[in-house]
Design an enzyme around this catalytic site. Structure first.
Site, short mmCIF file in Angstrom:
data_model
loop_
_atom_site.label_atom_id
_atom_site.label_comp_id
_atom_site.label_asym_id
_atom_site.label_seq_id
_atom_site.Cartn_x
_atom_site.Cartn_y
_atom_site.Cartn_z
N ALA A 12 0.83 -1.22 0.00
CA ALA A 12 0.00 0.00 0.00
C ALA A 12 0.85 1.26 0.00
O ALA A 12 0.38 2.34 0.32
CB ALA A 12 -0.91 0.00 1.22
N TYR B 277 1.68 -15.89 -12.84
CA TYR B 277 0.78 -14.97 -12.12
C TYR B 277 -0.62 -15.60 -12.02
O TYR B 277 -1.24 -15.61 -10.96
CB TYR B 277 0.74 -13.64 -12.88
CG TYR B 277 -0.14 -12.57 -12.30
CD1 TYR B 277 0.30 -11.79 -11.24
CD2 TYR B 277 -1.40 -12.31 -12.84
CE1 TYR B 277 -0.51 -10.77 -10.73
CE2 TYR B 277 -2.21 -11.30 -12.34
CZ TYR B 277 -1.76 -10.53 -11.28
OH TYR B 277 -2.55 -9.53 -10.79
N ASP C 94 8.77 -7.13 3.08
CA ASP C 94 8.95 -7.95 1.88
C ASP C 94 8.22 -9.26 2.15
O ASP C 94 8.65 -10.04 3.01
CB ASP C 94 10.44 -8.18 1.62
CG ASP C 94 10.68 -9.06 0.40
OD1 ASP C 94 9.70 -9.60 -0.14
OD2 ASP C 94 11.84 -9.21 0.01
N ILE D 216 -7.84 -2.68 -13.68
CA ILE D 216 -7.92 -1.52 -12.77
C ILE D 216 -6.76 -0.59 -13.09
O ILE D 216 -5.61 -1.04 -13.24
CB ILE D 216 -7.84 -1.98 -11.29
CG1 ILE D 216 -8.87 -3.08 -10.99
CG2 ILE D 216 -8.02 -0.79 -10.36
CD1 ILE D 216 -10.33 -2.70 -11.10
N ALA E 181 -0.58 -18.48 -9.63
CA ALA E 181 -0.47 -17.97 -8.25
C ALA E 181 -1.81 -17.43 -7.78
O ALA E 181 -2.24 -17.70 -6.64
CB ALA E 181 0.60 -16.89 -8.18
N LYS E 182 -2.49 -16.67 -8.63
CA LYS E 182 -3.76 -16.06 -8.21
C LYS E 182 -4.84 -17.13 -8.04
O LYS E 182 -5.71 -17.01 -7.16
CB LYS E 182 -4.19 -14.99 -9.21
CG LYS E 182 -3.26 -13.76 -9.24
CD LYS E 182 -3.23 -13.01 -7.91
CE LYS E 182 -2.55 -11.66 -8.01
NZ LYS E 182 -2.48 -10.95 -6.72
P1 NAI Z 1 1.13 -2.15 -8.25
O1 NAI Z 1 2.28 -2.79 -8.90
O2 NAI Z 1 0.79 -0.75 -8.60
O3 NAI Z 1 1.27 -2.32 -6.68
C1 NAI Z 1 1.70 -3.53 -6.10
C2 NAI Z 1 2.29 -3.24 -4.74
O4 NAI Z 1 2.81 -4.46 -4.21
C3 NAI Z 1 3.46 -2.24 -4.82
O5 NAI Z 1 3.27 -1.22 -3.88
C4 NAI Z 1 4.67 -3.10 -4.54
O6 NAI Z 1 5.70 -2.41 -3.88
C5 NAI Z 1 4.08 -4.19 -3.66
N1 NAI Z 1 4.94 -5.36 -3.65
C6 NAI Z 1 5.44 -6.03 -4.70
N2 NAI Z 1 6.25 -7.02 -4.28
C7 NAI Z 1 6.25 -6.98 -2.93
C8 NAI Z 1 6.90 -7.73 -1.91
N3 NAI Z 1 7.73 -8.74 -2.20
N4 NAI Z 1 6.66 -7.41 -0.62
C9 NAI Z 1 5.82 -6.39 -0.30
N5 NAI Z 1 5.19 -5.63 -1.22
C10 NAI Z 1 5.40 -5.93 -2.51
O7 NAI Z 1 -0.14 -3.06 -8.54
P2 NAI Z 1 -1.71 -2.86 -8.31
O8 NAI Z 1 -2.33 -2.82 -9.62
O9 NAI Z 1 -1.98 -1.80 -7.31
O10 NAI Z 1 -2.04 -4.30 -7.69
C11 NAI Z 1 -2.40 -4.55 -6.35
C12 NAI Z 1 -2.89 -5.97 -6.27
O11 NAI Z 1 -4.00 -6.15 -7.14
C13 NAI Z 1 -1.84 -7.00 -6.71
O12 NAI Z 1 -1.96 -8.16 -5.92
C14 NAI Z 1 -2.26 -7.30 -8.15
O13 NAI Z 1 -1.81 -8.56 -8.57
C15 NAI Z 1 -3.76 -7.24 -8.01
N6 NAI Z 1 -4.49 -7.02 -9.25
C16 NAI Z 1 -4.36 -5.86 -9.95
C17 NAI Z 1 -5.08 -5.66 -11.11
C18 NAI Z 1 -5.02 -4.41 -11.92
O14 NAI Z 1 -5.68 -4.35 -12.96
N7 NAI Z 1 -4.29 -3.38 -11.53
C19 NAI Z 1 -5.99 -6.71 -11.64
C20 NAI Z 1 -6.05 -7.88 -10.81
C21 NAI Z 1 -5.33 -8.02 -9.66
#
Ligand code: NAI
Length: 278
Positions: free
Chosen positions: A15, A173, A80, A206, A176-177
């Site tokens: 977040a 991915y 992490d 999104i 995993a999901k």
């Molecule tokens: P984003 O890439 O903008 O944010 C992902 C966040 O996860 C980042 O703040 C990042 O630092 C953090 N992160 C990554 N690896 C990490 C680790 N090892 N430890 C702790 N934090 C870690 O992605 P978004 O779009 O905000 O995605 C949020 C969630 O929603 C994710 O689980 C993503 O797979 C899921 N999602 C997103 C979609 C979209 O259309 N944006 C669609 C479906 C699922």
């Protein structure tokens, strides 16, 4: 009218930047009165991440904004989700500030090694994708549940439409999901007697950095532009547009609150109708 989540504390992983779903979720929970823990990579950012995370400064700014705008308590902590020591440090830091947590949103996620078909996928990238997205949910839940289990709570795991229907060239991915959806059901069954409800959300498209990056990859592949790829995608979405992070935040608030008190073990689509199931 009272706020739905007053007196509760929520940990939201991933977040730490304003452009992500996690930030929108944290703000929506705070607007309903929940104290917030922003947990993200911060200074430990992974150089292999295609989409960059927020800096330590951005995490601190987000905390200040949440405290100021919503009059709740908030803190930022480095996390992490692939590293058990990092998770243990996060739990210690949270326990020093809050006696219990009632809401956990496992939102952190990432893709490595894409685009690739299964037969060309780099093994390390495959394993890492599953480690962050699936094992991360297991590790963080396992570590925080002792702080939740006595008085009950809710866990919301961020899965994806990709966990229900296969995207092209993003196999690790998707797998995993899908695992996150089953883990949600397993945890829901195991924890129901402890008063912990566990549900998953399955977003479609999104508008975040992650989504822009995916459209960028597609644009290269189809010799097109990000805008053209987005427009093509919107044709497959009955509501005709890409979703917003705050719309995902509203769903998480519902699942975190007593408004969903008879729901557990579900994987809720939030896709603008792109995915419809019986
Ligand atoms: P984003 O890439 O903008 O944010 C992902 C966040 O996860 C980042 O703040 C990042 O630092 C953090 N992160 C990554 N690896 C990490 C680790 N090892 N430890 C702790 N934090 C870690 O992605 P978004 O779009 O905000 O995605 C949020 C969630 O929603 C994710 O689980 C993503 O797979 C899921 N999602 C997103 C979609 C979209 O259309 N944006 C669609 C479906 C699922």
């Amino acid at each position: 009218m009272g706020k739905m989540l007053s007196g509760k504390t929520a940990v939201v992983t991933g977040a730490g930047k304003r452009s992500g779903i996690g930030y929108a979720v944290a703000c929506k929970l705070a607007a309903e009165g929940a104290n917030i823990v922003i947990a993200d990579l911060g200074p430990d950012s992974d150089p292999e991440l295609a989409v960059k995370t927020g800096t330590e400064n951005e995490m601190a700014d987000i905390v200040a904004e949440i405290v100021r705008d919503h009059c709740v308590d908030a803190m930022a902590v480095n996390l992490d989700v692939t590293n058990s020591d990092s998770i243990a440090r996060m739990v210690d830091a949270v326990a020093k500030r809050f006696e219990k947590i009632q809401i956990l949103v496992n939102n952190a996620g990432a893709s490595f090694g894409v685009p690739n078909a299964v037969h060309t996928y780099d093994e390390t990238a495959w394993m890492k994708t599953i480690d962050v997205n699936l094992h991360g949910v297991f590790r963080v839940s396992r570590a925080l549940l002792p702080m939740m289990i006595l008085e009950g709570g809710t866990i919301i795991n961020t899965a994806s439409r990709a966990g229900k229907t296969p995207p092209l060239f993003n196999g690790a991915y998707a797998v995993a999901k899908a695992g996150v959806i089953m883990l949600t059901k397993v945890m829901a069954s195991e924890l129901a007697g402890n008063g912990v409800r566990v549900n998953a959300i399955c977003p479609g498209q999104i508008a975040t950095d992650l989504e822009k990056w995916r459209f960028g990859l597609e644009a290269q592949f189809f010799d097109s532009t990000i805008e053209e790829r987005e427009a093509e995608m919107c044709k497959t979405i009955p509501l005709g547009r890409i979703g917003r992070p705050d719309e995902v935040g509203d769903l998480v608030v519902f699942l975190a609150s007593d408004r969903s008190s008879y729901m557990t073990g579900q994987a809720i689509n939030i896709t603008g109708g792109q995915l419809m199931e019986l």
